[in-house]
Write a protein that holds these residues in place. Structure first.
Motif, PDB file in Angstrom:
ATOM      1  N   LEU A  72       0.846  -1.191   0.000  1.00 57.70           N
ATOM      2  CA  LEU A  72       0.000   0.000   0.000  1.00 57.70           C
ATOM      3  C   LEU A  72       0.884   1.245   0.000  1.00 57.70           C
ATOM      4  CD1 LEU A  72      -2.590  -1.125   2.729  1.00 57.70           C
ATOM      5  CD2 LEU A  72      -2.802  -1.334   0.231  1.00 57.70           C
ATOM      6  N   GLU A  73       0.450   2.274  -0.722  1.00 62.25           N
ATOM      7  CA  GLU A  73       1.197   3.540  -0.790  1.00 62.25           C
ATOM      8  C   GLU A  73       2.712   3.288  -0.911  1.00 62.25           C
ATOM      9  OE1 GLU A  73      -0.443   6.911   1.637  1.00 62.25           O
ATOM     10  OE2 GLU A  73      -1.288   5.240   2.794  1.00 62.25           O
ATOM     11  N   PRO A  74       3.124   2.619  -1.965  1.00 64.85           N
ATOM     12  CA  PRO A  74       4.530   2.200  -2.070  1.00 64.85           C
ATOM     13  C   PRO A  74       5.532   3.348  -2.147  1.00 64.85           C
ATOM     14  CG  PRO A  74       3.380   1.846  -4.152  1.00 64.85           C
ATOM     15  CD  PRO A  74       2.326   2.205  -3.140  1.00 64.85           C
ATOM     16  N   ASP A  75       5.085   4.551  -2.475  1.00 66.07           N
ATOM     17  CA  ASP A  75       6.017   5.679  -2.558  1.00 66.07           C
ATOM     18  C   ASP A  75       6.175   6.437  -1.245  1.00 66.07           C
ATOM     19  OD1 ASP A  75       6.529   5.228  -5.263  1.00 66.07           O
ATOM     20  OD2 ASP A  75       4.780   6.397  -5.878  1.00 66.07           O
ATOM     21  N   LEU A  76       5.426   6.049  -0.235  1.00 65.00           N
ATOM     22  CA  LEU A  76       5.513   6.722   1.062  1.00 65.00           C
ATOM     23  C   LEU A  76       6.876   6.422   1.690  1.00 65.00           C
ATOM     24  CD1 LEU A  76       4.209   8.239   3.468  1.00 65.00           C
ATOM     25  CD2 LEU A  76       3.293   6.041   4.222  1.00 65.00           C
ATOM     26  N   PRO A  77       7.709   7.440   1.934  1.00 63.08           N
ATOM     27  CA  PRO A  77       9.026   7.181   2.520  1.00 63.08           C
ATOM     28  C   PRO A  77       8.908   6.721   3.976  1.00 63.08           C
ATOM     29  CG  PRO A  77       8.800   9.497   1.858  1.00 63.08           C
ATOM     30  CD  PRO A  77       7.475   8.847   1.674  1.00 63.08           C
TER      31      PRO A  77
ATOM     32  N   PRO B 135       0.505 -16.403  15.621  1.00 61.26           N
ATOM     33  CA  PRO B 135       1.552 -17.386  15.299  1.00 61.26           C
ATOM     34  C   PRO B 135       1.075 -18.842  15.403  1.00 61.26           C
ATOM     35  CG  PRO B 135       2.395 -15.693  16.763  1.00 61.26           C
ATOM     36  CD  PRO B 135       0.909 -15.535  16.742  1.00 61.26           C
ATOM     37  N   ASN B 136      -0.045 -19.078  16.063  1.00 63.17           N
ATOM     38  CA  ASN B 136      -0.556 -20.446  16.224  1.00 63.17           C
ATOM     39  C   ASN B 136      -1.519 -20.858  15.118  1.00 63.17           C
ATOM     40  OD1 ASN B 136       0.868 -20.652  18.640  1.00 63.17           O
ATOM     41  ND2 ASN B 136      -0.858 -19.936  19.868  1.00 63.17           N
ATOM     42  N   ARG B 137      -1.816 -19.945  14.214  1.00 63.80           N
ATOM     43  CA  ARG B 137      -2.775 -20.237  13.157  1.00 63.80           C
ATOM     44  C   ARG B 137      -2.091 -20.970  11.997  1.00 63.80           C
ATOM     45  NH1 ARG B 137      -6.374 -14.604  12.834  1.00 63.80           N
ATOM     46  NH2 ARG B 137      -6.909 -14.544  15.064  1.00 63.80           N
ATOM     47  N   PRO B 138      -2.883 -21.697  11.190  1.00 60.47           N
ATOM     48  CA  PRO B 138      -2.296 -22.440  10.069  1.00 60.47           C
ATOM     49  C   PRO B 138      -1.632 -21.547   9.031  1.00 60.47           C
ATOM     50  CG  PRO B 138      -4.507 -23.241  10.537  1.00 60.47           C
ATOM     51  CD  PRO B 138      -4.327 -21.999  11.353  1.00 60.47           C
ATOM     52  N   ARG B 139      -2.172 -20.327   8.867  1.00 58.40           N
ATOM     53  CA  ARG B 139      -1.622 -19.393   7.888  1.00 58.40           C
ATOM     54  C   ARG B 139      -1.335 -18.054   8.568  1.00 58.40           C
ATOM     55  NH1 ARG B 139      -2.562 -21.104   2.618  1.00 58.40           N
ATOM     56  NH2 ARG B 139      -2.254 -18.979   1.842  1.00 58.40           N
ATOM     57  N   PRO B 140      -0.361 -17.311   8.073  1.00 62.06           N
ATOM     58  CA  PRO B 140      -0.054 -16.005   8.662  1.00 62.06           C
ATOM     59  C   PRO B 140      -1.215 -15.038   8.480  1.00 62.06           C
ATOM     60  CG  PRO B 140       1.717 -16.761   7.207  1.00 62.06           C
ATOM     61  CD  PRO B 140       0.548 -17.652   6.967  1.00 62.06           C
ATOM     62  N   PRO B 141      -1.315 -14.028   9.333  1.00 63.32           N
ATOM     63  CA  PRO B 141      -2.412 -13.053   9.230  1.00 63.32           C
ATOM     64  C   PRO B 141      -2.210 -12.099   8.065  1.00 63.32           C
ATOM     65  CG  PRO B 141      -0.885 -12.376  10.923  1.00 63.32           C
ATOM     66  CD  PRO B 141      -0.425 -13.736  10.474  1.00 63.32           C
ATOM     67  N   SER B 142      -3.296 -11.545   7.592  1.00 66.26           N
ATOM     68  CA  SER B 142      -3.237 -10.491   6.587  1.00 66.26           C
ATOM     69  C   SER B 142      -3.014  -9.155   7.294  1.00 66.26           C
ATOM     70  CB  SER B 142      -4.539 -10.439   5.791  1.00 66.26           C
ATOM     71  OG  SER B 142      -5.611 -10.018   6.635  1.00 66.26           O
ATOM     72  N   SER B 143      -2.675  -8.137   6.525  1.00 67.95           N
ATOM     73  CA  SER B 143      -2.502  -6.809   7.112  1.00 67.95           C
ATOM     74  C   SER B 143      -3.820  -6.281   7.658  1.00 67.95           C
ATOM     75  CB  SER B 143      -1.923  -5.842   6.080  1.00 67.95           C
ATOM     76  OG  SER B 143      -2.790  -5.695   4.965  1.00 67.95           O
ATOM     77  N   ALA B 144      -4.930  -6.639   7.020  1.00 68.83           N
ATOM     78  CA  ALA B 144      -6.238  -6.192   7.523  1.00 68.83           C
ATOM     79  C   ALA B 144      -6.531  -6.816   8.882  1.00 68.83           C
ATOM     80  CB  ALA B 144      -7.333  -6.554   6.513  1.00 68.83           C
ATOM     81  N   GLU B 145      -6.175  -8.088   9.059  1.00 66.32           N
ATOM     82  CA  GLU B 145      -6.396  -8.748  10.349  1.00 66.32           C
ATOM     83  C   GLU B 145      -5.533  -8.118  11.439  1.00 66.32           C
ATOM     84  OE1 GLU B 145      -7.474 -13.354   9.564  1.00 66.32           O
ATOM     85  OE2 GLU B 145      -5.550 -12.706   8.723  1.00 66.32           O
TER      86      GLU B 145
ATOM     87  N   ALA C 161      -0.109  -3.117   7.369  1.00 63.81           N
ATOM     88  CA  ALA C 161      -0.981  -2.952   8.538  1.00 63.81           C
ATOM     89  C   ALA C 161      -0.840  -1.545   9.105  1.00 63.81           C
ATOM     90  CB  ALA C 161      -0.644  -3.995   9.598  1.00 63.81           C
ATOM     91  N   PHE C 162       0.388  -1.053   9.210  1.00 64.00           N
ATOM     92  CA  PHE C 162       0.600   0.301   9.713  1.00 64.00           C
ATOM     93  C   PHE C 162      -0.068   1.339   8.795  1.00 64.00           C
ATOM     94  CE2 PHE C 162       4.865  -1.082  11.804  1.00 64.00           C
ATOM     95  CZ  PHE C 162       4.176  -1.620  12.878  1.00 64.00           C
ATOM     96  N   LYS C 163       0.053   1.137   7.502  1.00 63.71           N
ATOM     97  CA  LYS C 163      -0.544   2.091   6.564  1.00 63.71           C
ATOM     98  C   LYS C 163      -2.069   2.050   6.637  1.00 63.71           C
ATOM     99  CE  LYS C 163       3.446   2.248   3.501  1.00 63.71           C
ATOM    100  NZ  LYS C 163       4.046   1.904   2.192  1.00 63.71           N
ATOM    101  N   ARG C 164      -2.628   0.883   6.897  1.00 61.03           N
ATOM    102  CA  ARG C 164      -4.083   0.808   7.108  1.00 61.03           C
ATOM    103  C   ARG C 164      -4.476   1.583   8.362  1.00 61.03           C
ATOM    104  NH1 ARG C 164      -6.776  -3.030   4.050  1.00 61.03           N
ATOM    105  NH2 ARG C 164      -5.456  -4.534   2.937  1.00 61.03           N
ATOM    106  N   LEU C 165      -3.661   1.467   9.405  1.00 58.23           N
ATOM    107  CA  LEU C 165      -3.964   2.148  10.663  1.00 58.23           C
ATOM    108  C   LEU C 165      -3.851   3.672  10.527  1.00 58.23           C
ATOM    109  CD1 LEU C 165      -2.110  -0.335  13.021  1.00 58.23           C
ATOM    110  CD2 LEU C 165      -4.562   0.158  13.082  1.00 58.23           C
TER     111      LEU C 165
END
Length: 363
Positions: A31-36, A268-278, A320-324
């Motif tokens: 997300l927002e890949p140009d944000l320094p 960390p206990n889940r079968p798959r890693p979390p998404s940034s939205a989660e 995740a930070f950019k969503r926040l």
């Protein structure tokens, strides 16, 4: 608030980094890949089965976000095995300064790793601390910005760090003698502690109003061990203490460390890693409280890599930070992702030949 606790068992200080598990991460564009980004908190290490060196860090940051510079934070590596006790930690600063010089050459790409160094001088050396601090400043070629003494301690033996701090460190008389040397030298202090110790940090900040203090990892709201299943209760206690801490104008906060086991989330206990939205959904109450209390000028996002890599990848973490921060203004995003880190640590990027674009697209 959804607890999602990992259970009452007290885990080791670090979550394991599992590349095969992280590889199951669903594809996400940056997300927002140009944000320094100036990452104000990461480590390099080769100790106790945990290896994370410059090539590992650069491989992580090359996944889509625009890191321009970073600050290394002490983790007690490469200490000198010889010499007086108050000079042994110079080995870490010398090592990191060498890495910074390698990165500054441009041979390893555009990001300037370790453009600032937060080292370690045990302030319990008291009156001897100033000379030790000056030795680190001399060894770091202008990159030494401050120190961290880890204070995270709990009577039940909760392991929030690989360090082994004593109880009541921030209240210790000799520690405070050493602490008094920081402001005259223009150095900052990073504090890593649990929420049960925030009153000690408040007392320290009030006793030394001219010293810039950074509260690491949102103040360590512990939701594991005896606090598992008590997320709402811990959040209420932590919130009160953080608001009181924010009344000290010399204190700032790092928004990160939430991928550690300390907050007790079960990702960390889940079968798959979390998404940034989660992650953003889970971390939002903590980040919102910190921003409401401290404001964006006294707050900064941090990766805390490789420690937080036990929960997610670099790409997902910064998404995740950019969503926040999505609802913030251009100036607020600048503060959270680079300006606050540079101002608070006195990091002059231009003097190091680092160019940060000042145009940030609003989400």
């Amino acid at each position: 608030m959804n607890d999602g606790a990992i259970g009452s068992k007290i885990p080791d200080a670090f979550l394991s980094v599992r590349p095969e598990w992280l590889a199951l991460q669903a594809d996400e564009p940056a997300l927002e890949p140009d944000l320094p980004i100036v990452d104000p908190h990461h480590h390099l290490m080769d100790m106790r089965g945990h290896q994370y060196m410059l090539p590992d860090f650069l491989a992580d940051v090359a996944t889509g976000h625009r890191l321009v510079a970073s600050l290394f934070v002490e983790c007690r590596v490469f200490y000198r095995p010889w010499g007086p006790d108050d000079r042994k930690s110079l080995g870490e600063t010398e090592f990191v300064n060498g890495v910074a010089a390698m990165s500054a050459s441009g041979v390893y790409g555009q990001p300037r790793a370790c453009a600032g160094i937060i080292g370690n001088v045990d302030l319990r050396f008291g009156d001897r601390a100033r000379a030790a601090l000056e030795a680190h400043m001399a060894a770091a070629g202008g990159r030494f910005r401050g120190i961290r003494n880890v204070a995270a301690w709990h009577k039940d033996g909760l392991r929030a760090t690989s360090a082994n701090p004593p109880p009541g460190l921030l209240l210790d008389r000799e520690f405070r003698k050493g602490f008094a040397a920081l402001a005259p030298l223009g150095l900052t202090f990073d504090a890593w502690l649990l929420h049960t110790q925030l009153s000690d940090l408040i007392d320290l900040a009030r006793a030394f109003p001219d010293t810039t203090i950074i509260c690491d990892h949102i103040g360590g709201p512990a939701t594991f061990g005896p606090y598992a299943g008590k997320r709402d209760e811990v959040f209420a206690d932590w919130s009160r203490s953080m608001r009181e801490l924010a009344r000290c104008p010399n204190v700032n906060v790092k928004l990160g460390g939430m991928g550690m086991h300390v907050l007790g989330f079960d990702f960390p206990n889940r079968p798959r890693p979390p998404s940034s939205a989660e992650l953003a959904e889970a971390w939002k109450p903590y980040v919102d409280l910190c921003l409401d209390a401290f404001g964006t000028r006294r707050a900064m996002f941090e990766s805390n890599f490789p420690v937080d890599k036990g929960t997610c990848s670099w790409l997902v973490l910064w998404n995740a930070f950019k969503r926040l921060a999505a609802g913030g203004s251009v100036e607020e995003k600048r503060a959270l992702f680079h300006d606050s880190a540079c101002r608070i640590y006195g990091l002059d990027l231009a003097a190091q030949g680092i160019v940060v674009e000042r145009v940030v697209a609003r989400a």
